[in-house]
Design an enzyme around this catalytic site. Structure first.
Site, PDB file in Angstrom:
ATOM      1  CB  ALA A 177      -1.066  -0.067   1.303  1.00  0.00           C
ATOM      2  CG  ASP A 178       3.756   3.071   2.968  1.00  0.00           C
ATOM      3  OD1 ASP A 178       2.876   4.172   3.058  1.00  0.00           O
ATOM      4  OD2 ASP A 178       4.544   2.584   3.923  1.00  0.00           O
ATOM      5  CG  LEU A 179       6.380  -0.161  -1.771  1.00  0.00           C
ATOM      6  CD1 LEU A 179       7.279  -1.458  -2.240  1.00  0.00           C
ATOM      7  CD2 LEU A 179       7.977   0.996  -1.265  1.00  0.00           C
TER       8      LEU A 179
END
Length: 418
Positions: A177-179
């Site tokens: 999700a971050d990436l």
């Protein structure tokens, strides 16, 4: 010309001449800014003089320097600046007036409280592209809540389909999700720069971990909006086609995908299973998926007797898509990736060459930039302050007051447990 390329007959990185300010910690904004830096932008990473980005304290450490930080923050310059001071805010405003993009991932409202919101900065630089990354978005009922990658994976539905059937909840092995949020932020920034060429105006971009993760649910949305059914964990299996998953071998595992008539025929031939090929119940991939509980054991009865290398060779010979499951020790020494020059060494003033993952964006004429590793804290403070037009006596006052900081001496910072 800012770092990223040279003019004339030599190659120039795609975003050479674009200046980016990063006010980010951990993952989403730094990963977005790294993409822009790889593409040639001059990225100035703004860090608190008292320790900098928290990733600097994340191990493992190389002579006291964070190994992850040196990779996540390559091709950037570090400005040690205290944004909690009025003088620090004033410096950032000056820098923003001379920049094209600002990327931040503080909690929604934090930049506004500092007087550094998009509305504040666009008054003096209407061409600024301003990217805000957050857990849940800049508005909505969840906006004020902290949101880390695992929370976004949980709320987005990703964890509901990851893992084995009836198993405990499992997240993806990387902070997807971050990436993904970082990738969307970088893509949106480049699109906004293109729009600025047409309109002369910048804009505010709102990207969130939650929506980035939900956007990946292509197959799950197709099922739910067509049938009302919600997805569930299937291990390595595909949502609607078979065989498309990992199967056991004599010494490990192999992934295969035989979902077209041609590859299904090739699989049955390679495994010596003419009975499966002739069975009308397995006529198409959808029917095979419905009977996967019978089909996969029949396939594994053969694959489990062959070593992985031999099975891959047999499947390759019959045109069946397949691959062994590698661990990262194998990945980072992979002959194919090495042949394609994917890995490279970035220079660090204390560590020498720091091995890097390559950019997957391979340009034929304007290659991605391969510059220095993540910089020491404050390594570029003096240069960046001078570029804002500050006089030397003003710079000295900022340094004396602790608003800005010179780079620390290049000695190893010993961490607990080293």
């Amino acid at each position: 010309m800012t770092p990223g390329g040279t003019m004339g007959s030599q190659q120039v990185a795609p975003l050479a001449g674009v200046r980016v300010i990063e006010v980010g910690v951990f993952m989403a904004a730094p990963f977005a800014a790294m993409q822009l830096a790889d593409l040639g932008a001059d990225v100035v990473k703004v860090e608190n003089p008292a320790g900098g980005d928290q990733v600097r304290d994340v191990g493992p450490f190389l002579d006291g320097h964070s190994s992850p930080f040196a990779r996540l923050n390559r091709n950037k310059r570090s400005l040690a600046l205290d944004l909690k001071s009025a003088a620090g805010v004033s410096v950032l405003r000056r820098l923003a007036d001379r920049s094209d993009v600002l990327v931040e991932n503080l909690r929604p409202g934090a930049m506004r409280r500092l007087g550094l919101a998009y509305e504040d900065l666009r008054r003096t630089n209407p061409r600024l592209v301003y990217v805000s990354a957050s857990g849940w978005g800049q508005d909505g009922p969840l906006a004020a809540l902290p949101g880390l990658d695992i929370m976004a994976q949980a709320r987005s539905g990703l964890m509901s389909i990851t893992g084995m059937p009836d198993g405990d909840p499992v997240k993806a092995g990387v902070p997807v999700a971050d990436l993904t949020c970082g990738l969307y932020g970088a893509l949106a920034a480049t699109a906004a720069l293109r729009a600025r060429e047409l309109t002369g105006e910048g804009q505010h971009i709102d990207v969130s971990l939650l929506e980035s993760a939900v956007s990946l649910a292509i197959w799950e949305a197709g099922k739910y909006f067509a049938t009302g059914e919600s997805g569930r964990p299937l291990g390595s299996a595909h949502q609607s086609s078979a065989p498309y998953q990992a199967v056991r071998t004599a010494d490990g595992w192999c992934t295969l995908g035989a979902v077209t008539p041609k590859t299904w025929t090739g699989l049955c031939t390679a495994l010596g299973l003419p009975g499966l090929l002739a069975d009308p119940r397995y006529a198409d991939a959808h029917d095979r998926h419905a009977l996967r509980h019978e089909l996969i054991p029949a396939i594994e009865a053969v694959t489990s007797g062959r070593p992985t290398a031999r099975l891959v060779a047999d499947l390759d010979a019959h045109g069946v898509p397949c691959a062994p499951i590698h661990d990262y020790a194998q990945v980072f020494t992979d002959g194919h990736l090495s042949e394609r020059d994917f890995f490279w060494d970035a220079e660090h003033p204390a560590l020498g060459g720091v091995r890097q993952l390559g950019s997957p964006m391979r340009f034929s004429a304007t290659p991605a930039r391969r510059g220095p590793a993540g910089p020491p804290l404050g390594a570029d403070t003096l240069d960046v302050l001078r570029e804002t037009g500050l006089a030397e006596d003003e710079i000295e006052r900022l340094l004396a007051d602790g608003v800005a900081a010179r780079p620390a001496p290049m000695t190893a910072r010993i961490r607990p447990g080293e």
